[in-house]
Scaffold this motif. Structure first.
Motif, PDB file in Angstrom:
ATOM      1  N   PRO A  48       0.830  -1.209   0.000  1.00 23.72           N
ATOM      2  CA  PRO A  48       0.000   0.000   0.000  1.00 23.72           C
ATOM      3  C   PRO A  48       0.864   1.258   0.000  1.00 23.72           C
ATOM      4  N   PRO A  49       0.291   2.400  -0.361  1.00 26.13           N
ATOM      5  CA  PRO A  49       1.030   3.664  -0.262  1.00 26.13           C
ATOM      6  C   PRO A  49       1.556   3.873   1.154  1.00 26.13           C
ATOM      7  N   TYR A  50       2.745   4.454   1.244  1.00 26.13           N
ATOM      8  CA  TYR A  50       3.395   4.659   2.541  1.00 26.13           C
ATOM      9  C   TYR A  50       2.456   5.234   3.596  1.00 26.13           C
ATOM     10  N   HIS A  51       1.722   6.269   3.234  1.00 31.61           N
ATOM     11  CA  HIS A  51       0.925   6.970   4.229  1.00 31.61           C
ATOM     12  C   HIS A  51      -0.329   6.201   4.629  1.00 31.61           C
ATOM     13  N   ARG A  52      -0.556   5.018   4.019  1.00 29.70           N
ATOM     14  CA  ARG A  52      -1.735   4.237   4.346  1.00 29.70           C
ATOM     15  C   ARG A  52      -1.391   2.876   4.964  1.00 29.70           C
ATOM     16  N   TRP A  53      -0.114   2.673   5.286  1.00 28.47           N
ATOM     17  CA  TRP A  53       0.266   1.379   5.852  1.00 28.47           C
ATOM     18  C   TRP A  53      -0.509   1.047   7.122  1.00 28.47           C
ATOM     19  N   ALA A  54      -0.657   2.005   8.008  1.00 31.48           N
ATOM     20  CA  ALA A  54      -1.282   1.740   9.304  1.00 31.48           C
ATOM     21  C   ALA A  54      -2.744   1.339   9.169  1.00 31.48           C
ATOM     22  N   THR A  55      -3.422   1.823   8.135  1.00 29.93           N
ATOM     23  CA  THR A  55      -4.839   1.504   7.948  1.00 29.93           C
ATOM     24  C   THR A  55      -5.062   0.366   6.960  1.00 29.93           C
ATOM     25  N   ASP A  56      -4.240   0.307   5.905  1.00 32.35           N
ATOM     26  CA  ASP A  56      -4.488  -0.669   4.831  1.00 32.35           C
ATOM     27  C   ASP A  56      -3.869  -2.037   5.084  1.00 32.35           C
ATOM     28  N   TRP A  57      -2.718  -2.083   5.794  1.00 30.79           N
ATOM     29  CA  TRP A  57      -2.043  -3.363   5.951  1.00 30.79           C
ATOM     30  C   TRP A  57      -2.761  -4.358   6.855  1.00 30.79           C
ATOM     31  N   PRO A  58      -3.228  -3.964   8.054  1.00 35.30           N
ATOM     32  CA  PRO A  58      -3.792  -4.962   8.973  1.00 35.30           C
ATOM     33  C   PRO A  58      -4.906  -5.830   8.396  1.00 35.30           C
TER      34      PRO A  58
ATOM     35  N   LYS B 202       5.602   2.795  10.200  1.00 30.23           N
ATOM     36  CA  LYS B 202       5.667   1.763   9.151  1.00 30.23           C
ATOM     37  C   LYS B 202       6.442   0.544   9.632  1.00 30.23           C
ATOM     38  N   GLY B 203       7.522   0.772  10.371  1.00 30.36           N
ATOM     39  CA  GLY B 203       8.279  -0.341  10.906  1.00 30.36           C
ATOM     40  C   GLY B 203       7.493  -1.116  11.947  1.00 30.36           C
ATOM     41  N   VAL B 204       6.740  -0.409  12.775  1.00 27.46           N
ATOM     42  CA  VAL B 204       5.915  -1.060  13.791  1.00 27.46           C
ATOM     43  C   VAL B 204       4.845  -1.922  13.128  1.00 27.46           C
ATOM     44  N   VAL B 205       4.238  -1.410  12.060  1.00 26.25           N
ATOM     45  CA  VAL B 205       3.204  -2.166  11.343  1.00 26.25           C
ATOM     46  C   VAL B 205       3.777  -3.459  10.769  1.00 26.25           C
ATOM     47  N   ARG B 206       4.928  -3.358  10.111  1.00 23.91           N
ATOM     48  CA  ARG B 206       5.515  -4.549   9.500  1.00 23.91           C
ATOM     49  C   ARG B 206       5.962  -5.554  10.565  1.00 23.91           C
ATOM     50  N   ALA B 207       6.502  -5.077  11.665  1.00 32.12           N
ATOM     51  CA  ALA B 207       6.908  -5.983  12.741  1.00 32.12           C
ATOM     52  C   ALA B 207       5.702  -6.719  13.309  1.00 32.12           C
TER      53      ALA B 207
ATOM     54  N   PRO C  62       2.195  13.604   1.178  1.00 27.16           N
ATOM     55  CA  PRO C  62       2.235  12.490   2.137  1.00 27.16           C
ATOM     56  C   PRO C  62       3.388  11.518   1.916  1.00 27.16           C
ATOM     57  N   MET C  63       3.712  11.244   0.663  1.00 27.35           N
ATOM     58  CA  MET C  63       4.788  10.285   0.388  1.00 27.35           C
ATOM     59  C   MET C  63       6.114  10.781   0.959  1.00 27.35           C
ATOM     60  N   LEU C  64       6.453  12.042   0.708  1.00 24.48           N
ATOM     61  CA  LEU C  64       7.708  12.593   1.218  1.00 24.48           C
ATOM     62  C   LEU C  64       7.671  12.755   2.735  1.00 24.48           C
ATOM     63  N   ARG C  65       6.513  13.005   3.274  1.00 26.38           N
ATOM     64  CA  ARG C  65       6.401  13.090   4.731  1.00 26.38           C
ATOM     65  C   ARG C  65       6.778  11.742   5.362  1.00 26.38           C
ATOM     66  N   GLU C  66       6.331  10.656   4.743  1.00 27.16           N
ATOM     67  CA  GLU C  66       6.660   9.330   5.263  1.00 27.16           C
ATOM     68  C   GLU C  66       8.129   8.985   5.018  1.00 27.16           C
ATOM     69  N   ILE C  67       8.684   9.435   3.911  1.00 32.00           N
ATOM     70  CA  ILE C  67      10.102   9.204   3.649  1.00 32.00           C
ATOM     71  C   ILE C  67      10.958   9.922   4.688  1.00 32.00           C
ATOM     72  N   HIS C  68      10.555  11.126   5.048  1.00 34.11           N
ATOM     73  CA  HIS C  68      11.320  11.848   6.076  1.00 34.11           C
ATOM     74  C   HIS C  68      11.347  11.066   7.384  1.00 34.11           C
ATOM     75  N   ARG C  69      10.273  10.387   7.694  1.00 29.24           N
ATOM     76  CA  ARG C  69      10.190   9.644   8.953  1.00 29.24           C
ATOM     77  C   ARG C  69      11.122   8.432   8.977  1.00 29.24           C
ATOM     78  N   ILE C  70      11.553   7.986   7.814  1.00 28.05           N
ATOM     79  CA  ILE C  70      12.540   6.904   7.761  1.00 28.05           C
ATOM     80  C   ILE C  70      13.846   7.432   7.168  1.00 28.05           C
ATOM     81  N   GLY C  71      14.115   8.704   7.423  1.00 29.83           N
ATOM     82  CA  GLY C  71      15.287   9.354   6.857  1.00 29.83           C
ATOM     83  C   GLY C  71      16.601   8.700   7.228  1.00 29.83           C
ATOM     84  N   TYR C  72      16.641   7.977   8.360  1.00 30.14           N
ATOM     85  CA  TYR C  72      17.882   7.315   8.760  1.00 30.14           C
ATOM     86  C   TYR C  72      18.364   6.335   7.692  1.00 30.14           C
ATOM     87  N   GLN C  73      17.445   5.809   6.892  1.00 28.33           N
ATOM     88  CA  GLN C  73      17.830   4.858   5.849  1.00 28.33           C
ATOM     89  C   GLN C  73      18.711   5.510   4.774  1.00 28.33           C
ATOM     90  N   PHE C  74      18.686   6.824   4.720  1.00 24.80           N
ATOM     91  CA  PHE C  74      19.429   7.549   3.693  1.00 24.80           C
ATOM     92  C   PHE C  74      20.562   8.395   4.263  1.00 24.80           C
TER      93      PHE C  74
END
Length: 316
Positions: A81-91, A136-141, A271-283
């Motif tokens: 799903p789109p990054y900003h919808r992981w918490a609602t769409d994945w479960p 996003k990491g919490v959802v996947r875990a 929203p996409m870039l907002r979610e990317i910023h939240r995982i900025g450590y990856q970059f």
């Protein structure tokens, strides 16, 4: 010949479908539209006796997924799903897939990622703690923990294959090492990666990811555990771009990274870039996985960099 069912028709799903069909399996690809994209038609060309068919489905409908997966050798979760919808769409999708796996007995093979490890994990191994505090990491875990718990309770069979940022012939525009890098690079234009161009980074080749998913589906030793897709030695963004440029005879890359403060500013309205910023450590810090253990269990090895680069360029 056996039957495999894939939920999701993005780069991972269609690469997997093409691999399975080429090796003689019949593949059912499920998606909301039920229609193959032009890219899926290219990836799905088979030189073997296998076939690829498509069907429409609501991925949150456990009963529909159960009916589709009846008699399948394996059921694959390749949804994203789109990054900003992981918490609602994945479960609900994850729950429906678990229901289908439990009802049919088909092993559930989850295409995962590295988000659940969190910042500061270097290198990432399969036994590294799932310590992310980012949504996003919490959802996947949580998805993996629930699948593993049901596996250990004997209710189903499940495994997860985790890859890093992918690249390869089927990578789409949003991939950091896909057309977003290659289009301007080959045209001699400036590249604008996020964060830093000089941190070591793991890049997973899509065909290697697909091979790992297919192998995990039929390897009992893989069930109940998470694995890393075979991935070659890490390269910085600058090193990777330079290798592509040299192989293609393109000019030496000109690179101007986008600082994280600017990503955050733009992300206010995107929203996409907002979610990317939240995982900025990856970059902005080393983002490296170790696939040694999974290579041994799955009997696979990563494709060498020269082959990855040559095949990716040849597919353009």
């Amino acid at each position: 010949m056996s039957r495999h069912v894939i939920l999701g028709k993005g780069p991972i799903g269609r690469t997997l479908a093409g691999l399975l069909a080429t090796t003689g399996h019949d593949v059912l690809v499920l998606s909301r539209s039920g229609a193959p994209t032009p890219a899926h038609r290219r990836a799905g060309r088979s030189t073997g006796p296998g076939t690829i068919t498509h069907a429409a489905i609501d991925g949150t409908d456990g009963r529909a997924l159960t009916a589709s997966a009846a008699g399948a050798e394996a059921l694959y979760n390749c949804v994203n799903p789109p990054y900003h919808r992981w918490a609602t769409d994945w479960p609900p999708v994850a729950e429906a897939l678990l229901q289908a796996a439990e009802a049919t007995g088909a092993p559930l093979v989850i295409a995962g990622n590295l988000y659940s490890y969190g910042a500061g994990t270097y290198p990432m191994r399969e036994d590294s703690p799932l310590a992310s505090t980012e949504t996003k990491g919490v959802v996947r875990a949580a998805m993996w923990r629930e699948a593993q718990a049901r596996h250990r309770a004997g209710r189903l069979r499940a495994t997860e294959v985790r890859g890093s940022d992918y690249l390869g012939p089927e990578a789409e525009q949003h991939a950091h090492a896909g057309p977003r890098m290659l289009d301007p690079l080959l045209a001699g234009r400036r590249l604008a990666p996020i964060g830093s161009a000089d941190q070591p980074h793991s890049w997973t080749y899509l065909p290697d990811f697909a091979c790992a998913l297919a192998s995990a589906a039929t390897e009992p030793a893989a069930w109940g555990h998470a694995w890393h897709a075979p991935t070659p030695e890490p390269l910085t963004y600058r090193e990777l771009a330079t290798r592509f440029a040299e192989a293609a005879g393109a000019p030496r890359p000109r690179i101007a990274p986008v600082p994280m403060w600017l990503v955050r500013l733009i992300g206010v309205g995107q929203p996409m870039l907002r979610e990317i910023h939240r995982i900025g450590y990856q970059f902005t810090e080393p983002f490296v996985l170790d696939s040694t253990r999974s290579q041994q269990v799955l009997g696979l090895a990563p494709t060498p960099w020269p082959t990855i680069i040559a095949e990716t360029l040849a597919a353009r």
